[in-house]
Motif scaffolding. Structure first.
Motif, PDB file in Angstrom:
ATOM      1  N   PHE A   1      32.496   4.004 -17.446  1.00 26.86           N
ATOM      2  CA  PHE A   1      31.180   3.546 -16.677  1.00 26.86           C
ATOM      3  C   PHE A   1      30.924   2.089 -16.926  1.00 26.86           C
ATOM      4  N   ILE A   2      32.061   1.563 -17.256  1.00 24.90           N
ATOM      5  CA  ILE A   2      31.839  -0.098 -17.475  1.00 24.90           C
ATOM      6  C   ILE A   2      31.492  -0.709 -16.250  1.00 24.90           C
ATOM      7  N   GLY A   3      31.984  -0.512 -15.009  1.00 25.03           N
ATOM      8  CA  GLY A   3      31.499  -1.190 -13.940  1.00 25.03           C
ATOM      9  C   GLY A   3      30.119  -0.871 -13.607  1.00 25.03           C
ATOM     10  N   ASP A   4      29.720   0.541 -13.807  1.00 25.11           N
ATOM     11  CA  ASP A   4      28.346   0.767 -13.519  1.00 25.11           C
ATOM     12  C   ASP A   4      27.372  -0.286 -14.633  1.00 25.11           C
ATOM     13  N   GLN A   5      27.739  -0.175 -15.885  1.00 26.14           N
ATOM     14  CA  GLN A   5      27.058  -1.219 -17.004  1.00 26.14           C
ATOM     15  C   GLN A   5      27.030  -2.366 -16.376  1.00 26.14           C
ATOM     16  N   LEU A   6      27.968  -3.193 -15.985  1.00 29.84           N
ATOM     17  CA  LEU A   6      27.922  -4.377 -15.751  1.00 29.84           C
ATOM     18  C   LEU A   6      27.401  -4.807 -14.444  1.00 29.84           C
ATOM     19  N   ASP A   7      27.490  -3.929 -13.682  1.00 30.02           N
ATOM     20  CA  ASP A   7      26.897  -3.997 -12.077  1.00 30.02           C
ATOM     21  C   ASP A   7      25.374  -3.925 -12.042  1.00 30.02           C
ATOM     22  N   LEU A   8      24.880  -3.247 -13.054  1.00 28.03           N
ATOM     23  CA  LEU A   8      23.585  -3.283 -13.125  1.00 28.03           C
ATOM     24  C   LEU A   8      22.598  -4.535 -13.239  1.00 28.03           C
ATOM     25  N   TYR A   9      23.143  -5.097 -13.936  1.00 26.12           N
ATOM     26  CA  TYR A   9      22.600  -6.642 -13.969  1.00 26.12           C
ATOM     27  C   TYR A   9      22.208  -7.243 -12.520  1.00 26.12           C
ATOM     28  N   GLU A  10      23.345  -7.305 -11.870  1.00 28.89           N
ATOM     29  CA  GLU A  10      23.400  -7.561 -10.339  1.00 28.89           C
ATOM     30  C   GLU A  10      22.440  -7.080  -9.509  1.00 28.89           C
ATOM     31  N   ARG A  11      22.526  -5.639  -9.730  1.00 33.42           N
ATOM     32  CA  ARG A  11      21.355  -4.916  -8.956  1.00 33.42           C
ATOM     33  C   ARG A  11      20.002  -5.001  -9.286  1.00 33.42           C
ATOM     34  N   VAL A  12      19.718  -5.406 -10.423  1.00 38.59           N
ATOM     35  CA  VAL A  12      18.290  -5.617 -11.007  1.00 38.59           C
ATOM     36  C   VAL A  12      18.024  -7.003 -10.449  1.00 38.59           C
ATOM     37  N   CYS A  13      18.961  -7.996 -10.346  1.00 39.94           N
ATOM     38  CA  CYS A  13      18.485  -9.348  -9.685  1.00 39.94           C
ATOM     39  C   CYS A  13      18.327  -9.279  -8.182  1.00 39.94           C
ATOM     40  N   ARG A  14      19.011  -8.301  -7.520  1.00 39.66           N
ATOM     41  CA  ARG A  14      18.686  -8.072  -6.084  1.00 39.66           C
ATOM     42  C   ARG A  14      17.677  -7.439  -5.884  1.00 39.66           C
ATOM     43  N   ALA A  15      17.106  -6.594  -6.692  1.00 39.46           N
ATOM     44  CA  ALA A  15      16.036  -5.904  -6.590  1.00 39.46           C
ATOM     45  C   ALA A  15      14.733  -7.124  -6.880  1.00 39.46           C
ATOM     46  N   ILE A  16      14.727  -7.923  -7.716  1.00 38.22           N
ATOM     47  CA  ILE A  16      13.836  -8.794  -7.932  1.00 38.22           C
ATOM     48  C   ILE A  16      13.738  -9.715  -6.874  1.00 38.22           C
ATOM     49  N   ASP A  17      14.876 -10.138  -6.328  1.00 32.77           N
ATOM     50  CA  ASP A  17      14.789 -10.941  -4.815  1.00 32.77           C
ATOM     51  C   ASP A  17      14.197  -9.920  -3.769  1.00 32.77           C
ATOM     52  N   LEU A  18      14.527  -8.909  -3.681  1.00 30.81           N
ATOM     53  CA  LEU A  18      13.885  -7.996  -2.780  1.00 30.81           C
ATOM     54  C   LEU A  18      12.398  -7.880  -2.860  1.00 30.81           C
ATOM     55  N   ALA A  19      11.809  -8.050  -4.082  1.00 34.36           N
ATOM     56  CA  ALA A  19      10.307  -7.870  -4.454  1.00 34.36           C
ATOM     57  C   ALA A  19       9.711  -9.343  -4.019  1.00 34.36           C
ATOM     58  N   GLY A  20      10.476 -10.408  -3.769  1.00 36.78           N
ATOM     59  CA  GLY A  20      10.037 -11.661  -3.189  1.00 36.78           C
ATOM     60  C   GLY A  20       9.972 -11.795  -1.950  1.00 36.78           C
ATOM     61  N   LYS A  21      10.404 -10.873  -1.051  1.00 36.49           N
ATOM     62  CA  LYS A  21      10.597 -10.990   0.266  1.00 36.49           C
ATOM     63  C   LYS A  21       9.814  -9.905   0.990  1.00 36.49           C
ATOM     64  N   VAL A  22       9.439  -8.661   0.209  1.00 35.59           N
ATOM     65  CA  VAL A  22       8.894  -7.809   1.036  1.00 35.59           C
ATOM     66  C   VAL A  22       7.240  -7.594   0.432  1.00 35.59           C
ATOM     67  N   ARG A  23       6.572  -7.631   1.550  1.00 33.54           N
ATOM     68  CA  ARG A  23       5.119  -7.144   1.550  1.00 33.54           C
ATOM     69  C   ARG A  23       4.619  -5.900   1.517  1.00 33.54           C
ATOM     70  N   LEU A  24       3.583  -5.511   0.319  1.00 40.10           N
ATOM     71  CA  LEU A  24       3.144  -4.101   0.184  1.00 40.10           C
ATOM     72  C   LEU A  24       2.058  -3.978   1.438  1.00 40.10           C
ATOM     73  N   GLU A  25       1.409  -2.954   1.322  1.00 37.93           N
ATOM     74  CA  GLU A  25       0.506  -2.753   2.261  1.00 37.93           C
ATOM     75  C   GLU A  25      -0.922  -3.529   2.289  1.00 37.93           C
ATOM     76  N   ASN A  26      -1.248  -4.051   0.951  1.00 41.19           N
ATOM     77  CA  ASN A  26      -2.294  -5.033   0.843  1.00 41.19           C
ATOM     78  C   ASN A  26      -1.986  -6.406   1.211  1.00 41.19           C
ATOM     79  N   GLY A  27      -0.652  -6.678   1.745  1.00 36.38           N
ATOM     80  CA  GLY A  27      -0.183  -7.945   2.230  1.00 36.38           C
ATOM     81  C   GLY A  27       0.239  -8.811   1.214  1.00 36.38           C
ATOM     82  N   ARG A  28       0.272  -8.507  -0.053  1.00 32.92           N
ATOM     83  CA  ARG A  28       0.846  -9.267  -1.167  1.00 32.92           C
ATOM     84  C   ARG A  28       2.325  -9.059  -1.158  1.00 32.92           C
ATOM     85  N   TYR A  29       3.159  -9.913  -1.774  1.00 27.52           N
ATOM     86  CA  TYR A  29       4.411  -9.624  -1.989  1.00 27.52           C
ATOM     87  C   TYR A  29       4.658  -8.790  -3.196  1.00 27.52           C
ATOM     88  N   ALA A  30       5.540  -7.817  -3.061  1.00 28.04           N
ATOM     89  CA  ALA A  30       5.675  -6.916  -4.245  1.00 28.04           C
ATOM     90  C   ALA A  30       5.850  -7.563  -5.503  1.00 28.04           C
TER      91      ALA A  30
END
Length: 392
Positions: free
Chosen positions: A249-278
């Motif tokens: 599972f080493i690939g999953d272990q080390l890919d996890l950090y990149e996935r988290v970084c992509r999620a952080i980037d996503l949260a800076g681009k997606v607006r919630l129902e209240n209009g604020r960025y996630a």
């Protein structure tokens, strides 16, 4: 443990990054089926031809013979380049069948199978779990009868990943009919083209058929295909499981950090129902920060586990703890992305390329079972790492 990168390590990273930058497939992996299996074979063949197959495999078996730390570097660069790693049809062959043969196989078995695994010529699947022997693997019933220079196998296996595309299978059976639990088992190399094998694919919630039931009707397997000894296969199986739950599972272990970084980037681009960025939502921001810290901690633990494996030659029971942590973090990350995107993102048509976050969310549930359930990982951690009393 020395976590400093040497000049050699840094040079290896530069070479890997440069090669991946111009060789990563430009088209996404097909969602499934024969085309996906061929994609995996082609990528493995390319790695082999360019000298990147088996980074940490010993040189005498066709690998690069590099350190565990350099294997970590390779997986980090795969994640950075979003390149395929061993999670598909090449996973079993590269991450535990091959390593099991290296430490337990005969010279003939290693000489025949390891080059085919490294080059992508041979794909493997695993025949361990059964309808009533998944987490409780030692209760398996598929039987083998020694008949001269063959073992005749009858029974069924469950959740066999990519069985319909595999050339060989690591098969665990019971050869002593009077035995119970861990005794009387045998680990076999099974040619999947042998008469008497019937594969029935299972459609999952991921809308694919990557797992199957496999039925064996008096399948004759040469006794020369036994890895280890007849009736002593549990010891060989423990090696396989240690690779699967540890370095597998080493690939999953080390890919996890990149996935988290992509999620952080996503949260800076997606607006919630209240209009604020996630990312401006305190609850979501706190979860993402915690996930990033967990991913960094998992990377550090991976490095520690790798150095231990380099020293001992095989992964130890810490692999179960690692898998448990990665599984839990992966699941929390997927749930957090669900909060960011809104739960309509669960509408899924089976195309993981068009809906990667949806696929990851669904896979996070599978991940709690694949390679041993989270409950089993807790049992192993309690028993072999913490020396706690066994559950009764």
């Amino acid at each position: 443990m020395d976590l400093q990168y040497s000049d050699e390590d840094r040079a290896f990273r530069e070479r890997a990054r440069a090669w991946l930058s111009i060789n990563v497939p430009q088209t996404p992996r097909p969602a499934g089926g024969p085309a996906a299996a061929q994609f995996d074979r082609d990528w493995q063949r390319k790695l082999y031809e360019h000298g990147w197959a088996g980074v940490a495999w010993p040189k005498e078996f066709g690998g690069l013979g590099l350190s565990g730390l350099q294997q970590v570097i390779w997986y980090e660069e795969l994640a950075r380049a979003r390149a395929p790693h061993y999670v598909n049809t090449t996973y079993v062959a590269m991450m535990h069948a091959g390593p099991t043969l290296i430490v337990r196989g005969t010279e003939e078995q290693k000489g025949f199978h390891l080059p085919k695994i490294l080059s992508g010529e041979s794909l493997w699947c695993q025949g361990f779990s059964e309808p009533n022997a998944g987490s409780d693997l030692a209760s398996l019933k598929t039987r083998g009868v020694v008949d001269g220079d063959h073992i005749v196998v009858t029974g069924a296996k469950m959740w066999t990943t990519e069985a319909q595309y595999a050339d060989y299978q690591e098969l665990l059976i019971r050869t002593d009919p009077e035995s119970e639990r861990h005794r009387g088992l045998t680990w076999l190399i099974c040619d999947m083209k042998t008469p008497g094998i019937d594969i029935k694919p299972i459609r999952t919630m991921l809308l694919d058929e990557h797992v199957s039931m496999v039925f064996y009707d008096e399948v004759r397997i040469p006794i020369a295909n036994v890895v280890g000894e007849v009736n002593k296969g549990w010891s060989t199986a423990l090696s396989t499981l240690s690779f699967e739950r540890g370095l597998g599972f080493i690939g999953d272990q080390l890919d996890l950090y990149e996935r988290v970084c992509r999620a952080i980037d996503l949260a800076g681009k997606v607006r919630l129902e209240n209009g604020r960025y996630a990312i401006e939502d305190d609850g979501i921001a706190q979860k993402l920060a915690s996930l990033k810290a967990d991913a960094i901690a998992i990377r550090s633990m991976t490095l520690s586990h790798i150095t231990e494996s380099d020293r001992t030659g095989e992964p130890g029971p810490k692999g179960s703890l690692m898998k448990l942590l990665v599984t839990g973090t992966h699941k929390t990350l997927s749930e957090t992305v669900g909060e960011i995107l809104g739960w309509d993102f669960l509408e899924f048509n089976g195309d993981r390329n068009a809906h990667p976050w949806t696929h990851d969310y669904l896979w996070s549930w599978v991940f709690t079972i694949a390679g041993g359930t989270s409950e089993i990982q807790r049992e192993i951690t309690a028993d072999r790492l913490l020396d706690l009393p066994r559950a009764r």
